[in-house]
Design a protein around this motif. Sequence first.
Motif, PDB file in Angstrom:
ATOM      1  N   LYS A  86      -5.834 -63.070 -42.274  1.00 57.41           N
ATOM      2  CA  LYS A  86      -6.593 -64.125 -41.609  1.00 57.41           C
ATOM      3  C   LYS A  86      -7.950 -64.251 -42.290  1.00 57.41           C
ATOM      4  O   LYS A  86      -8.736 -63.319 -42.296  1.00 57.41           O
ATOM      5  CB  LYS A  86      -6.781 -63.793 -40.137  1.00 57.41           C
ATOM      6  CG  LYS A  86      -7.533 -64.846 -39.390  1.00 57.41           C
ATOM      7  CD  LYS A  86      -7.813 -64.428 -37.975  1.00 57.41           C
ATOM      8  CE  LYS A  86      -8.724 -65.472 -37.352  1.00 57.41           C
ATOM      9  NZ  LYS A  86      -9.411 -64.970 -36.194  1.00 57.41           N
ATOM     10  N   ARG A  87      -8.202 -65.397 -42.855  1.00 57.19           N
ATOM     11  CA  ARG A  87      -9.482 -65.636 -43.521  1.00 57.19           C
ATOM     12  C   ARG A  87     -10.518 -66.047 -42.477  1.00 57.19           C
ATOM     13  O   ARG A  87     -10.228 -66.841 -41.588  1.00 57.19           O
ATOM     14  CB  ARG A  87      -9.321 -66.721 -44.567  1.00 57.19           C
ATOM     15  CG  ARG A  87      -8.489 -66.241 -45.744  1.00 57.19           C
ATOM     16  CD  ARG A  87      -8.308 -67.334 -46.766  1.00 57.19           C
ATOM     17  NE  ARG A  87      -7.540 -66.883 -47.887  1.00 57.19           N
ATOM     18  CZ  ARG A  87      -6.225 -66.819 -47.933  1.00 57.19           C
ATOM     19  NH1 ARG A  87      -5.520 -67.176 -46.886  1.00 57.19           N
ATOM     20  NH2 ARG A  87      -5.593 -66.395 -49.006  1.00 57.19           N
ATOM     21  N   PRO A  88     -11.747 -65.537 -42.612  1.00 63.35           N
ATOM     22  CA  PRO A  88     -12.774 -65.909 -41.632  1.00 63.35           C
ATOM     23  C   PRO A  88     -13.193 -67.370 -41.803  1.00 63.35           C
ATOM     24  O   PRO A  88     -13.259 -67.886 -42.918  1.00 63.35           O
ATOM     25  CB  PRO A  88     -13.927 -64.964 -41.953  1.00 63.35           C
ATOM     26  CG  PRO A  88     -13.701 -64.515 -43.350  1.00 63.35           C
ATOM     27  CD  PRO A  88     -12.226 -64.569 -43.597  1.00 63.35           C
ATOM     28  N   THR A  89     -13.484 -67.999 -40.682  1.00 62.56           N
ATOM     29  CA  THR A  89     -13.951 -69.384 -40.716  1.00 62.56           C
ATOM     30  C   THR A  89     -15.434 -69.403 -41.046  1.00 62.56           C
ATOM     31  O   THR A  89     -16.094 -68.366 -41.065  1.00 62.56           O
ATOM     32  CB  THR A  89     -13.712 -70.067 -39.353  1.00 62.56           C
ATOM     33  OG1 THR A  89     -14.501 -69.387 -38.367  1.00 62.56           O
ATOM     34  CG2 THR A  89     -12.244 -70.027 -38.963  1.00 62.56           C
ATOM     35  N   ASP A 114     -17.764 -70.546 -39.154  1.00 65.96           N
ATOM     36  CA  ASP A 114     -18.492 -70.086 -37.962  1.00 65.96           C
ATOM     37  C   ASP A 114     -18.466 -68.564 -37.849  1.00 65.96           C
ATOM     38  O   ASP A 114     -19.446 -67.955 -37.424  1.00 65.96           O
ATOM     39  CB  ASP A 114     -17.913 -70.722 -36.699  1.00 65.96           C
ATOM     40  CG  ASP A 114     -18.274 -72.191 -36.569  1.00 65.96           C
ATOM     41  OD1 ASP A 114     -19.263 -72.615 -37.211  1.00 65.96           O
ATOM     42  OD2 ASP A 114     -17.585 -72.915 -35.830  1.00 65.96           O
ATOM     43  N   ASP A 115     -17.342 -67.926 -38.237  1.00 69.11           N
ATOM     44  CA  ASP A 115     -17.262 -66.456 -38.219  1.00 69.11           C
ATOM     45  C   ASP A 115     -18.236 -65.848 -39.223  1.00 69.11           C
ATOM     46  O   ASP A 115     -18.920 -64.863 -38.921  1.00 69.11           O
ATOM     47  CB  ASP A 115     -15.846 -65.978 -38.545  1.00 69.11           C
ATOM     48  CG  ASP A 115     -14.845 -66.311 -37.452  1.00 69.11           C
ATOM     49  OD1 ASP A 115     -15.278 -66.538 -36.310  1.00 69.11           O
ATOM     50  OD2 ASP A 115     -13.639 -66.346 -37.756  1.00 69.11           O
ATOM     51  N   LEU A 116     -18.305 -66.422 -40.413  1.00 72.21           N
ATOM     52  CA  LEU A 116     -19.231 -65.920 -41.427  1.00 72.21           C
ATOM     53  C   LEU A 116     -20.683 -66.083 -40.985  1.00 72.21           C
ATOM     54  O   LEU A 116     -21.512 -65.192 -41.192  1.00 72.21           O
ATOM     55  CB  LEU A 116     -18.997 -66.636 -42.762  1.00 72.21           C
ATOM     56  CG  LEU A 116     -17.654 -66.360 -43.439  1.00 72.21           C
ATOM     57  CD1 LEU A 116     -17.493 -67.254 -44.656  1.00 72.21           C
ATOM     58  CD2 LEU A 116     -17.533 -64.905 -43.818  1.00 72.21           C
ATOM     59  N   ARG A 166     -21.737 -66.185 -37.842  1.00 72.83           N
ATOM     60  CA  ARG A 166     -21.977 -65.224 -36.764  1.00 72.83           C
ATOM     61  C   ARG A 166     -22.229 -63.832 -37.330  1.00 72.83           C
ATOM     62  O   ARG A 166     -23.135 -63.119 -36.887  1.00 72.83           O
ATOM     63  CB  ARG A 166     -20.786 -65.185 -35.806  1.00 72.83           C
ATOM     64  CG  ARG A 166     -20.981 -64.241 -34.631  1.00 72.83           C
ATOM     65  CD  ARG A 166     -19.779 -64.207 -33.698  1.00 72.83           C
ATOM     66  NE  ARG A 166     -18.490 -64.244 -34.349  1.00 72.83           N
ATOM     67  CZ  ARG A 166     -17.911 -63.207 -34.964  1.00 72.83           C
ATOM     68  NH1 ARG A 166     -18.524 -62.061 -35.037  1.00 72.83           N
ATOM     69  NH2 ARG A 166     -16.718 -63.329 -35.514  1.00 72.83           N
ATOM     70  N   GLU A 167     -21.474 -63.416 -38.344  1.00 67.85           N
ATOM     71  CA  GLU A 167     -21.687 -62.118 -38.988  1.00 67.85           C
ATOM     72  C   GLU A 167     -23.062 -62.053 -39.669  1.00 67.85           C
ATOM     73  O   GLU A 167     -23.724 -61.019 -39.643  1.00 67.85           O
ATOM     74  CB  GLU A 167     -20.583 -61.845 -40.004  1.00 67.85           C
ATOM     75  CG  GLU A 167     -19.241 -61.559 -39.374  1.00 67.85           C
ATOM     76  CD  GLU A 167     -18.132 -61.399 -40.393  1.00 67.85           C
ATOM     77  OE1 GLU A 167     -18.438 -61.310 -41.608  1.00 67.85           O
ATOM     78  OE2 GLU A 167     -16.959 -61.369 -39.984  1.00 67.85           O
TER      79      GLU A 167
END
Length: 186
Positions: A59-62, A64-66, A68-69
Motif C-alpha cells: 500500500k503506497r502512502p497518499t 495526505d498520509d505523507l 501527516r507524517e
Amino acid sequence: MAVLCGILWEGDVRGRAGRSVLVPTEIMVQIPVREWQIAGVAAGVVLAAGAAFWLLHRKRPTADDLERERREALLSYGRIVDGMLLDGFQVTTEDETGTSTVRDMLLYQYEISGVTYECSQDITPLAHILDPSRIKVGMPCSIRYQPGIPENSILVAERWSGLRDGVPVMWISPLDPEKRVADSNH
C-alpha cells in the motif's frame, strides 16, 4: 555395525560385563559444491521474487498520509519561532480521476537568522480541528520548523496550533488621582 535411526553404530568397545557395546560414529555427508551453488541461486531467486511481489502490491502512502507524517515529525523535533499569518485562501486541484477539490491554504512568513521565509500549508485535512472561516489574517503566530532545513515548517498540526486567538490586551492605566495624592503625602 548397525544403522539405527540414521546413525551408524559400531561395536568392539567393551562395556561393563565384557559385552560388546554399540557406539555411535559420525557420518559426514558430502554435498558437491555445484549443489550448494544451485541451492544459493534458488534461494536468491525466491528472495528477489518475494521483494518484487512486496514492492508491486504494498500500500503506497497518499499525499495526505505523507503530509501527516511530516507534521508529526516536525511536532517531535521542530523548533518554534514567531511569524505572521499573511493570508488564508483556497486552491482548486484535480486528482488522478479528474475530480476537482477545493483545498484551504494558509500563507505565513517568519524569519530565521536574518532570512525571511514565506510558506503555505494545506489545512484541508485538519478541517475537523480548524475552521478556516475563523482564522484571523494579519495576526502574529508561532511556526514550527526543522532545524537545518528551515523552509520545512508548519503552522497547524493535529496536536499543536501556532495560531493565536488574539493578541493579549495589556491594561496600563495611570494611578488613581486619589492614590497619587495619598502617596505624595507620605
